[in-house]
Write a protein that holds these residues in place. Structure first.
Motif, PDB file in Angstrom:
ATOM      1  N   ASP A 131       0.830  -1.208   0.000  1.00 33.02           N
ATOM      2  CA  ASP A 131       0.000   0.000   0.000  1.00 33.02           C
ATOM      3  C   ASP A 131       0.865   1.259   0.000  1.00 33.02           C
ATOM      4  O   ASP A 131       0.537   2.249  -0.670  1.00 33.02           O
ATOM      5  CB  ASP A 131      -0.929   0.001   1.210  1.00 33.02           C
ATOM      6  N   ALA A 132       1.965   1.220   0.746  1.00 32.56           N
ATOM      7  CA  ALA A 132       2.877   2.369   0.774  1.00 32.56           C
ATOM      8  C   ALA A 132       3.515   2.588  -0.603  1.00 32.56           C
ATOM      9  O   ALA A 132       3.681   3.734  -1.050  1.00 32.56           O
ATOM     10  CB  ALA A 132       3.947   2.167   1.837  1.00 32.56           C
ATOM     11  N   THR A 133       3.857   1.492  -1.269  1.00 33.25           N
ATOM     12  CA  THR A 133       4.452   1.591  -2.608  1.00 33.25           C
ATOM     13  C   THR A 133       3.451   2.172  -3.596  1.00 33.25           C
ATOM     14  O   THR A 133       3.784   3.042  -4.419  1.00 33.25           O
ATOM     15  CB  THR A 133       4.910   0.200  -3.084  1.00 33.25           C
ATOM     16  N   ARG A 135       0.851   4.062  -2.891  1.00 30.70           N
ATOM     17  CA  ARG A 135       0.602   5.455  -2.522  1.00 30.70           C
ATOM     18  C   ARG A 135       1.733   6.351  -3.019  1.00 30.70           C
ATOM     19  O   ARG A 135       1.494   7.432  -3.573  1.00 30.70           O
ATOM     20  CB  ARG A 135       0.463   5.565  -1.004  1.00 30.70           C
ATOM     21  N   ALA A 136       2.973   5.902  -2.826  1.00 27.84           N
ATOM     22  CA  ALA A 136       4.127   6.689  -3.264  1.00 27.84           C
ATOM     23  C   ALA A 136       4.107   6.898  -4.776  1.00 27.84           C
ATOM     24  O   ALA A 136       4.458   7.973  -5.273  1.00 27.84           O
ATOM     25  CB  ALA A 136       5.420   6.001  -2.838  1.00 27.84           C
ATOM     26  N   ALA A 137       3.694   5.866  -5.520  1.00 23.13           N
ATOM     27  CA  ALA A 137       3.647   5.975  -6.978  1.00 23.13           C
ATOM     28  C   ALA A 137       2.598   6.993  -7.421  1.00 23.13           C
ATOM     29  O   ALA A 137       2.828   7.774  -8.359  1.00 23.13           O
ATOM     30  CB  ALA A 137       3.344   4.612  -7.596  1.00 23.13           C
ATOM     31  N   ILE A 138       1.460   7.006  -6.747  1.00 23.36           N
ATOM     32  CA  ILE A 138       0.402   7.960  -7.107  1.00 23.36           C
ATOM     33  C   ILE A 138       0.807   9.375  -6.701  1.00 23.36           C
ATOM     34  O   ILE A 138       0.572  10.338  -7.449  1.00 23.36           O
ATOM     35  CB  ILE A 138      -0.938   7.550  -6.470  1.00 23.36           C
ATOM     36  N   ILE A 139       1.435   9.518  -5.538  1.00 24.38           N
ATOM     37  CA  ILE A 139       1.935  10.831  -5.126  1.00 24.38           C
ATOM     38  C   ILE A 139       2.931  11.365  -6.159  1.00 24.38           C
ATOM     39  O   ILE A 139       2.858  12.529  -6.577  1.00 24.38           O
ATOM     40  CB  ILE A 139       2.592  10.744  -3.733  1.00 24.38           C
ATOM     41  N   ALA A 140       3.859  10.516  -6.571  1.00 25.08           N
ATOM     42  CA  ALA A 140       4.864  10.935  -7.560  1.00 25.08           C
ATOM     43  C   ALA A 140       4.201  11.334  -8.875  1.00 25.08           C
ATOM     44  O   ALA A 140       4.655  12.268  -9.555  1.00 25.08           O
ATOM     45  CB  ALA A 140       5.864   9.805  -7.788  1.00 25.08           C
ATOM     46  N   MET A 141       3.131  10.644  -9.243  1.00 28.87           N
ATOM     47  CA  MET A 141       2.410  10.976 -10.470  1.00 28.87           C
ATOM     48  C   MET A 141       1.830  12.392 -10.381  1.00 28.87           C
ATOM     49  O   MET A 141       1.965  13.190 -11.310  1.00 28.87           O
ATOM     50  CB  MET A 141       1.288   9.962 -10.692  1.00 28.87           C
ATOM     51  N   TYR A 142       1.221  12.703  -9.250  1.00 24.95           N
ATOM     52  CA  TYR A 142       0.681  14.062  -9.064  1.00 24.95           C
ATOM     53  C   TYR A 142       1.808  15.102  -9.085  1.00 24.95           C
ATOM     54  O   TYR A 142       1.694  16.150  -9.733  1.00 24.95           O
ATOM     55  CB  TYR A 142      -0.061  14.157  -7.734  1.00 24.95           C
ATOM     56  N   GLU A 143       2.871  14.829  -8.371  1.00 20.48           N
ATOM     57  CA  GLU A 143       3.965  15.801  -8.284  1.00 20.48           C
ATOM     58  C   GLU A 143       4.596  16.042  -9.647  1.00 20.48           C
ATOM     59  O   GLU A 143       5.087  17.145  -9.927  1.00 20.48           O
ATOM     60  CB  GLU A 143       5.003  15.311  -7.276  1.00 20.48           C
ATOM     61  N   ARG A 144       4.581  15.029 -10.495  1.00 23.73           N
ATOM     62  CA  ARG A 144       5.130  15.178 -11.845  1.00 23.73           C
ATOM     63  C   ARG A 144       4.399  16.259 -12.629  1.00 23.73           C
ATOM     64  O   ARG A 144       4.966  16.864 -13.545  1.00 23.73           O
ATOM     65  CB  ARG A 144       5.016  13.820 -12.558  1.00 23.73           C
ATOM     66  N   PHE A 145       3.153  16.511 -12.254  1.00 23.99           N
ATOM     67  CA  PHE A 145       2.356  17.505 -12.966  1.00 23.99           C
ATOM     68  C   PHE A 145       2.128  18.761 -12.135  1.00 23.99           C
ATOM     69  O   PHE A 145       1.159  19.505 -12.338  1.00 23.99           O
ATOM     70  CB  PHE A 145       1.026  16.884 -13.412  1.00 23.99           C
ATOM     71  N   GLY A 146       3.046  19.003 -11.198  1.00 28.61           N
ATOM     72  CA  GLY A 146       3.075  20.288 -10.520  1.00 28.61           C
ATOM     73  C   GLY A 146       2.253  20.416  -9.255  1.00 28.61           C
ATOM     74  O   GLY A 146       2.173  21.507  -8.681  1.00 28.61           O
ATOM     75  N   PHE A 147       1.657  19.338  -8.779  1.00 31.60           N
ATOM     76  CA  PHE A 147       0.925  19.412  -7.515  1.00 31.60           C
ATOM     77  C   PHE A 147       1.913  19.479  -6.354  1.00 31.60           C
ATOM     78  O   PHE A 147       2.972  18.832  -6.380  1.00 31.60           O
ATOM     79  CB  PHE A 147       0.015  18.190  -7.354  1.00 31.60           C
ATOM     80  N   SER A 148       1.582  20.252  -5.343  1.00 26.71           N
ATOM     81  CA  SER A 148       2.450  20.341  -4.166  1.00 26.71           C
ATOM     82  C   SER A 148       2.463  19.014  -3.424  1.00 26.71           C
ATOM     83  O   SER A 148       1.591  18.154  -3.632  1.00 26.71           O
ATOM     84  CB  SER A 148       1.943  21.438  -3.222  1.00 26.71           C
ATOM     85  N   GLY A 149       3.439  18.864  -2.537  1.00 27.60           N
ATOM     86  CA  GLY A 149       3.540  17.629  -1.769  1.00 27.60           C
ATOM     87  C   GLY A 149       2.283  17.334  -0.976  1.00 27.60           C
ATOM     88  O   GLY A 149       1.786  16.194  -0.955  1.00 27.60           O
ATOM     89  N   ASP A 150       1.741  18.354  -0.312  1.00 28.89           N
ATOM     90  CA  ASP A 150       0.537  18.163   0.490  1.00 28.89           C
ATOM     91  C   ASP A 150      -0.663  17.792  -0.386  1.00 28.89           C
ATOM     92  O   ASP A 150      -1.434  16.890  -0.057  1.00 28.89           O
ATOM     93  CB  ASP A 150       0.219  19.432   1.287  1.00 28.89           C
TER      94      ASP A 150
END
Length: 208
Positions: A131-133, A135-150
């Motif tokens: 689940d952590a893996t 989640r991290a992949a989806i977070i990285a996907m968002y960040e790739r398109f300019g979303f902040s960490g939060d």
């Protein structure tokens, strides 16, 4: 005639994948406690001895099923998050492929693993790691398109918890109905409406 006693033909041993597929059906239907060698052999019309040509013991079979789950569900989810996309909406559609293609993500197996992990601490640890893996992949996907960490973390949690809810509640929803709702889900998850072209490409690859 040489007087020798004719030998009975031996039952086939089956393939490793055949045993795994039978174990999968039992696991998803009845839970891990029902996955036992002799009942599997009877289910397949094979000998118990044939099982041991492919697996050292029952634990080895269970480990192979867990590995299949890790490779398919977590591995493919991460790959879809990392797939090429020009926009966050297109990237999210890539991820949504997992919810429509059982070869990419097996919801029945995911539910069976989650139920199994309730009474298996070692598996629960692996589930937490998976689940952590994811989640991290989806977070990285968002960040790739300019979303902040939060923003990326909260939105990724929304995606994951919604999908786990779908799986755990065993939501009954027609494929066409689910696909029709996906552009609206994209907007909920990203704050952006997908373009007609993005929707059309997504529908085309799912034969819609």
């Amino acid at each position: 005639m040489d007087g020798s006693t004719p030998q009975k033909p031996q039952k086939p041993k089956g393939s490793e994948d055949l045993w795994l597929s039978a174990a999968y059906e039992v696991l998803t239907e009845s839970g891990v406690e029902a996955v036992k060698v002799m009942p599997l052999a009877k289910r397949l019309g094979l000998t118990r001895t044939g099982f041991y040509w492919h697996f050292k013991d029952r634990d080895a079979l269970l480990e192979a099923m867990i590995q299949r789950w890790e490779d398919r569900n977590t591995g493919n989810l991460v790959a879809r998050c990392e797939a090429y996309a020009e926009t966050i909406c297109e990237a999210m559609f890539n991820l949504f492929d997992c919810w429509l293609d059982n070869d990419l993500f097996d919801a029945r197996l995911d539910l069976a693993i989650r139920n199994w992990a309730r009474n298996d601490k070692a598996l629960a640890t692996r589930l937490d790691r998976a689940d952590a893996t994811r989640r991290a992949a989806i977070i990285a996907m968002y960040e790739r398109f300019g979303f902040s960490g939060d923003q990326a973390e909260v939105r990724a949690g929304t995606v994951i918890y919604t999908q786990i809810g779908y799986i755990s509640m065993q939501v009954s929803e027609g494929r066409d109905e689910r696909i029709a709702r996906m552009p609206a889900y994209i907007e909920v998850y990203t704050g952006k409406a997908p373009t007609d072209g993005e929707i059309a490409r997504f529908l085309a690859r799912h034969n819609m």
